[in-house]
Motif scaffolding. Structure first.
Motif, PDB file in Angstrom:
ATOM      1  N   ASN A  59      34.973  41.849  44.258  1.00 42.92           N
ATOM      2  CA  ASN A  59      35.501  40.950  43.231  1.00 42.92           C
ATOM      3  C   ASN A  59      36.766  40.231  43.668  1.00 42.92           C
ATOM      4  OD1 ASN A  59      33.478  41.520  41.387  1.00 42.92           O
ATOM      5  ND2 ASN A  59      34.616  43.201  40.436  1.00 42.92           N
ATOM      6  N   PHE A  60      37.603  40.900  44.473  1.00 40.52           N
ATOM      7  CA  PHE A  60      38.925  40.341  44.781  1.00 40.52           C
ATOM      8  C   PHE A  60      39.098  39.916  46.240  1.00 40.52           C
ATOM      9  CE2 PHE A  60      39.646  43.108  41.073  1.00 40.52           C
ATOM     10  CZ  PHE A  60      40.240  42.199  40.205  1.00 40.52           C
TER      11      PHE A  60
ATOM     12  N   ALA B 155      42.992  46.562  45.915  1.00 37.84           N
ATOM     13  CA  ALA B 155      42.029  45.456  46.015  1.00 37.84           C
ATOM     14  C   ALA B 155      42.450  44.217  45.220  1.00 37.84           C
ATOM     15  CB  ALA B 155      40.639  45.926  45.591  1.00 37.84           C
ATOM     16  N   PRO B 156      42.946  44.358  43.986  1.00 34.38           N
ATOM     17  CA  PRO B 156      43.364  43.161  43.247  1.00 34.38           C
ATOM     18  C   PRO B 156      44.595  42.484  43.844  1.00 34.38           C
ATOM     19  CG  PRO B 156      42.954  45.000  41.758  1.00 34.38           C
ATOM     20  CD  PRO B 156      42.995  45.565  43.141  1.00 34.38           C
TER      21      PRO B 156
ATOM     22  N   GLN C  31      32.905  47.555  44.397  1.00 35.35           N
ATOM     23  CA  GLN C  31      32.787  46.428  43.466  1.00 35.35           C
ATOM     24  C   GLN C  31      34.124  45.720  43.303  1.00 35.35           C
ATOM     25  OE1 GLN C  31      31.087  48.793  40.257  1.00 35.35           O
ATOM     26  NE2 GLN C  31      29.137  47.692  40.408  1.00 35.35           N
ATOM     27  N   SER C  32      35.216  46.487  43.305  1.00 36.72           N
ATOM     28  CA  SER C  32      36.540  45.876  43.220  1.00 36.72           C
ATOM     29  C   SER C  32      36.847  45.062  44.467  1.00 36.72           C
ATOM     30  CB  SER C  32      37.600  46.970  43.031  1.00 36.72           C
ATOM     31  OG  SER C  32      38.882  46.414  42.863  1.00 36.72           O
TER      32      SER C  32
ATOM     33  N   ASN D 123      32.496  51.821  42.277  1.00 36.13           N
ATOM     34  CA  ASN D 123      33.481  50.995  41.577  1.00 36.13           C
ATOM     35  C   ASN D 123      34.539  50.453  42.523  1.00 36.13           C
ATOM     36  OD1 ASN D 123      34.651  53.517  41.966  1.00 36.13           O
ATOM     37  ND2 ASN D 123      35.672  53.560  39.978  1.00 36.13           N
ATOM     38  N   ALA D 124      34.869  51.199  43.586  1.00 37.92           N
ATOM     39  CA  ALA D 124      35.838  50.708  44.564  1.00 37.92           C
ATOM     40  C   ALA D 124      35.263  49.538  45.363  1.00 37.92           C
ATOM     41  CB  ALA D 124      36.257  51.837  45.497  1.00 37.92           C
TER      42      ALA D 124
ATOM     43  N   THR E 189      44.319  40.232  48.382  1.00 34.44           N
ATOM     44  CA  THR E 189      43.173  39.309  48.274  1.00 34.44           C
ATOM     45  C   THR E 189      42.922  38.507  49.545  1.00 34.44           C
ATOM     46  OG1 THR E 189      44.602  37.617  47.301  1.00 34.44           O
ATOM     47  CG2 THR E 189      43.452  39.104  45.789  1.00 34.44           C
TER      48      THR E 189
ATOM     49  N   LEU F  99      41.008  50.985  44.514  1.00 35.96           N
ATOM     50  CA  LEU F  99      41.053  50.344  43.198  1.00 35.96           C
ATOM     51  C   LEU F  99      42.425  49.758  42.919  1.00 35.96           C
ATOM     52  CD1 LEU F  99      39.063  52.964  41.079  1.00 35.96           C
ATOM     53  CD2 LEU F  99      38.316  50.665  41.690  1.00 35.96           C
TER      54      LEU F  99
END
Length: 370
Positions: free
Chosen positions: A124-125, A95-96, A120-121, A117-118, A99, A92
């Protein structure tokens, strides 16, 4: 130091010493000697990081903003398999930032940590992701597959072996959004790997080359035949423990997948001689010109190189010998076993060409070995 938000000056110096160990403690660049972590140019930092372990990379990304930015822009491969705790929070966190990742290994050999949630992160990124290993992530649910379908359409290699909570509906959905998949490991995905899911993979993932369906007991002939017709470039197929499949699956693979090099049929006890003879004839069927070529000119790279028929007790020696004779790369001789027949006591007479030749040589010159 992994997981700390703020690093002290002494920590930075320790990081520098570890990273610069390869340079003997000092590195001279453009007439300047670097003795402190602040002196390292970003280009050199990225070169150094290619030579250290992934845990050091994560540590270095927390040294300062400059290092973090450089690593975020330059890092394309990362493995967190070494992380035995707090992996989910670590993912988490990075990940942002990371990229540009193209390869991410999150295999968990001990206690499962990764949660939806990890993933999904990541989806997303990390939009450039091509290789992802989520094996043994027992906590993951369909939410992860749906997220990957939307966020990572460029996936070419996906390992979700042991992820028993996934459903075939979610896998079917993923296949529709990831047409570039070449390698897919579904070993032990008892809920996801069904004929329905395999039909979707055959429909959308025509570039697939390697597929592991080991111990997916819901897989049947309908699914495997759909793969054979929809994925003609299949090279490695593991059907070990797929108890429902019959000769029809093997016949379809033999006739429709000319590049097949490895086939696992361990404990597929419905397989009979029909499947073996189909494999034996497949080289000529798939390449008509081969019938006019001499055996000496045949490329050893063609055809099966590995075949596992252990516990396939319905097979007879003549049928298996026909397969062995058709593919010179299949060996029964010591040290080169690529035709695996464990548990098939009635197949002890099957031998590859080199094993037969060795026996003839020993018989012809019985005293040369003394």
């Amino acid at each position: 130091m992994v997981g700390k938000e703020n690093l002290k000056t002494e920590d930075l110096n320790l990081c520098f010493e570890k990273l610069m160990m390869i340079g003997g403690g000092k590195v001279k660049m453009e007439g300047r000697v670097m003795t402190d972590w602040k002196d390292i140019p970003m280009e050199l930092l990225l070169q150094i990081l290619t030579l250290v372990d992934d845990q050091t990379v994560i540590t270095a990304s927390g040294v300062c903003r400059g290092w973090r930015d450089a690593i975020c822009l330059g890092l394309t491969r990362l493995s967190l398999s070494w992380c035995n705790k707090n992996m989910n929070n670590l993912v988490l966190s990075f990940a942002p930032k990371f990229t540009r990742l193209q390869t991410l290994i999150l295999r968990q050999d001990k206690k499962p940590q990764l949660e939806d949630n990890a993933v999904q992160s990541i989806a997303n990124f990390c939009r450039d992701l091509q290789v992802l290993d989520l094996s043994k992530s027992f906590k993951l649910t369909d939410r992860s597959l749906y997220a990957l379908a939307h966020g990572c359409p460029n996936l070419t290699r996906l390992n979700i072996s042991g992820c028993s909570a996934f459903s075939d509906i979610a896998l079917e959905y993923l296949a529709g959004f990831c047409p570039k998949l070449k390698v897919l490991n579904l070993c032990g995905c008892v809920g996801a790997a069904s004929d329905r899911a395999l039909q979707a993979i055959g429909r959308y993932c025509s570039e697939l080359q390697c597929l592991n369906l080991g111990w997916c007991e819901e897989v049947g002939d309908v699914g495997v035949m759909s793969l054979a017709y929809g994925c003609p470039d299949l090279r490695t197929v593991d059907l070990c423990g797929c108890l429902q499949i019959t000769d029809d699956s093997v016949v379809a693979l033999a006739n429709r997948c000319p590049h097949l090099r490895s086939l696992g049929l361990y404990y597929c006890q419905n397989i009979t001689d029909k499947a073996m003879y189909s494999l034996a004839q497949s080289l000529v069927k798939n390449k008509p010109a081969a019938r006019w070529e001499s055996r000496k000119s045949r490329n050893d790279e063609e055809g099966l190189k590995t075949l596992n028929i252990s516990q396939c007790t319905a097979l007879t020696p003549s049928a298996v010998q026909a397969v062995c004779d058709s593919f010179p790369s299949l060996h029964t001789c010591s040290g080169r076993h690529s035709l695996i027949m464990s548990g098939c006591l009635n197949l002890t007479s099957v031998h590859c060409a080199c094993a037969v030749q060795a026996h003839r040589t020993a018989a012809a010159f019985p005293h040369s070995l003394n």
